[in-house]
Scaffold this motif. Sequence first.
Motif, mmCIF file in Angstrom:
data_model
loop_
_atom_site.group_PDB
_atom_site.id
_atom_site.type_symbol
_atom_site.label_atom_id
_atom_site.label_comp_id
_atom_site.label_asym_id
_atom_site.label_seq_id
_atom_site.Cartn_x
_atom_site.Cartn_y
_atom_site.Cartn_z
ATOM 1 N N ASN A 1 0.836 -1.202 0.000
ATOM 2 C CA ASN A 1 0.000 0.000 0.000
ATOM 3 C C ASN A 1 0.875 1.259 0.000
ATOM 4 O OD1 ASN A 1 -2.451 1.449 0.094
ATOM 5 N ND2 ASN A 1 -2.215 1.722 2.297
ATOM 6 N N GLN A 2 1.940 1.253 0.824
ATOM 7 C CA GLN A 2 2.875 2.378 0.853
ATOM 8 C C GLN A 2 3.520 2.555 -0.520
ATOM 9 O OE1 GLN A 2 5.707 1.536 3.926
ATOM 10 N NE2 GLN A 2 4.308 2.078 5.584
ATOM 11 N N SER A 3 3.828 1.437 -1.150
ATOM 12 C CA SER A 3 4.447 1.476 -2.464
ATOM 13 C C SER A 3 3.499 2.112 -3.477
ATOM 14 C CB SER A 3 4.819 0.055 -2.889
ATOM 15 O OG SER A 3 5.323 0.053 -4.180
ATOM 16 N N ARG A 4 2.203 1.766 -3.418
ATOM 17 C CA ARG A 4 1.213 2.366 -4.317
ATOM 18 C C ARG A 4 1.115 3.870 -4.069
ATOM 19 N NH1 ARG A 4 -2.628 -1.606 -2.749
ATOM 20 N NH2 ARG A 4 -2.245 -3.452 -3.952
ATOM 21 N N GLN A 5 1.111 4.251 -2.773
ATOM 22 C CA GLN A 5 1.041 5.666 -2.414
ATOM 23 C C GLN A 5 2.267 6.400 -2.954
ATOM 24 O OE1 GLN A 5 -1.447 7.229 -1.042
ATOM 25 N NE2 GLN A 5 -2.684 5.506 -0.391
ATOM 26 N N SER A 6 3.419 5.758 -2.832
ATOM 27 C CA SER A 6 4.662 6.353 -3.312
ATOM 28 C C SER A 6 4.610 6.523 -4.836
ATOM 29 C CB SER A 6 5.842 5.454 -2.926
ATOM 30 O OG SER A 6 7.037 5.975 -3.398
ATOM 31 N N ASP A 7 4.123 5.511 -5.539
ATOM 32 C CA ASP A 7 3.992 5.601 -6.999
ATOM 33 C C ASP A 7 3.053 6.746 -7.381
ATOM 34 O OD1 ASP A 7 5.639 3.449 -7.312
ATOM 35 O OD2 ASP A 7 4.050 2.020 -7.806
ATOM 36 N N LEU A 8 1.954 6.874 -6.626
ATOM 37 C CA LEU A 8 0.983 7.935 -6.871
ATOM 38 C C LEU A 8 1.643 9.301 -6.700
ATOM 39 C CD1 LEU A 8 -2.111 8.213 -7.391
ATOM 40 C CD2 LEU A 8 -2.380 8.360 -4.918
ATOM 41 N N PHE A 9 2.389 9.450 -5.595
ATOM 42 C CA PHE A 9 3.084 10.710 -5.319
ATOM 43 C C PHE A 9 4.080 11.030 -6.440
ATOM 44 C CE2 PHE A 9 7.005 12.681 -3.809
ATOM 45 C CZ PHE A 9 6.529 13.903 -3.361
ATOM 46 N N MET B 1 -3.209 17.203 -7.809
ATOM 47 C CA MET B 1 -2.920 16.165 -8.815
ATOM 48 C C MET B 1 -3.093 14.764 -8.233
ATOM 49 S SD MET B 1 0.282 17.259 -11.111
ATOM 50 C CE MET B 1 0.659 18.977 -11.250
ATOM 51 N N VAL B 2 -2.578 14.553 -7.012
ATOM 52 C CA VAL B 2 -2.701 13.242 -6.365
ATOM 53 C C VAL B 2 -4.177 12.894 -6.204
ATOM 54 C CG1 VAL B 2 -2.354 11.994 -4.195
ATOM 55 C CG2 VAL B 2 -0.459 13.260 -5.197
ATOM 56 N N GLN B 3 -4.973 13.854 -5.745
ATOM 57 C CA GLN B 3 -6.402 13.604 -5.563
ATOM 58 C C GLN B 3 -7.096 13.301 -6.886
ATOM 59 O OE1 GLN B 3 -7.425 17.164 -3.402
ATOM 60 N NE2 GLN B 3 -7.147 16.163 -1.412
ATOM 61 N N SER B 4 -6.717 14.008 -7.951
ATOM 62 C CA SER B 4 -7.363 13.745 -9.248
ATOM 63 C C SER B 4 -6.951 12.379 -9.796
ATOM 64 C CB SER B 4 -7.068 14.862 -10.244
ATOM 65 O OG SER B 4 -5.803 14.717 -10.826
ATOM 66 N N ILE B 5 -5.718 11.966 -9.565
ATOM 67 C CA ILE B 5 -5.286 10.629 -9.999
ATOM 68 C C ILE B 5 -6.056 9.560 -9.225
ATOM 69 C CG2 ILE B 5 -3.358 8.982 -10.041
ATOM 70 C CD1 ILE B 5 -1.496 11.440 -10.531
ATOM 71 N N LYS B 6 -6.232 9.767 -7.915
ATOM 72 C CA LYS B 6 -6.975 8.808 -7.094
ATOM 73 C C LYS B 6 -8.410 8.672 -7.587
ATOM 74 C CE LYS B 6 -4.823 8.699 -2.562
ATOM 75 N NZ LYS B 6 -4.987 9.044 -1.137
ATOM 76 N N MET B 7 -9.003 9.805 -7.988
ATOM 77 C CA MET B 7 -10.392 9.777 -8.456
ATOM 78 C C MET B 7 -10.515 9.045 -9.783
ATOM 79 S SD MET B 7 -11.753 13.531 -7.356
ATOM 80 C CE MET B 7 -13.481 13.186 -7.683
ATOM 81 N N GLU B 8 -9.454 9.062 -10.606
ATOM 82 C CA GLU B 8 -9.464 8.376 -11.903
ATOM 83 C C GLU B 8 -9.390 6.872 -11.732
ATOM 84 O OE1 GLU B 8 -6.236 9.956 -14.200
ATOM 85 O OE2 GLU B 8 -7.067 11.988 -14.196
ATOM 86 N N GLU B 9 -8.787 6.428 -10.616
ATOM 87 C CA GLU B 9 -8.599 4.969 -10.419
ATOM 88 C C GLU B 9 -9.875 4.248 -10.107
ATOM 89 O OE1 GLU B 9 -5.549 4.722 -7.421
ATOM 90 O OE2 GLU B 9 -3.989 4.854 -8.916
#
Length: 189
Positions: free
Chosen positions: A121-129, A181-189
């Motif tokens: 999960n941390q890795s996914r968050q890091s990739d997102l960031f 940007m992070v929030q918009s990427i999360k919303m796209e997923e």
Amino acid sequence: MAKNVHADQRFIIGLINNDTIVVNDIYKRCAHKIKSWITFNNGTEDDAADIFQEALMDIYRQGKYKSLELTCPFEPYLLLICKRKWLNQIKKRSILPVTNLEEDLLHIGEDTFAQADELENQSRQSDLFYGAFEKLGARCQEIIAWSMKGEAQEKVAEALGVTYGYLRKKKSECMASLIKMVQSIKMEE
């Protein structure tokens, strides 16, 4: 109770058989994440490369000589081993007692899988960031990168050739853009 071997056991088999395609796939999937994590935690790229190699060798030995059977995904398992190895390395450098990783690998419990899930999960968050970070302008990337090093803002402003007031304002704007940007990427997923 029989263990359910995870489909990612193919990575263990690939390592044991020195399958170039599988080994390259492991590097492609995991190397940058491990490098990011270790460099973020006071290591160098060389440290990350060493830890990655050592972890793969440990997994190879566990698979070949101790019949390691994965019951969780390979990637978080590898990341967990690298994380433990790096923490042990930091302890060694600090001359603190070090746990024996070889023995630790033989006693993998439920908490290890919970840690592996958390690490994934941390890795996914890091990739997102990092995905959002790469979309920022060069100046914002520079300001955020300097700020993440933990330097005093006065020093950062001086190094970047700007006033302290400008740096604070620009950093605030850049962080707001990054968060958006992070929030918009999360919303796209």
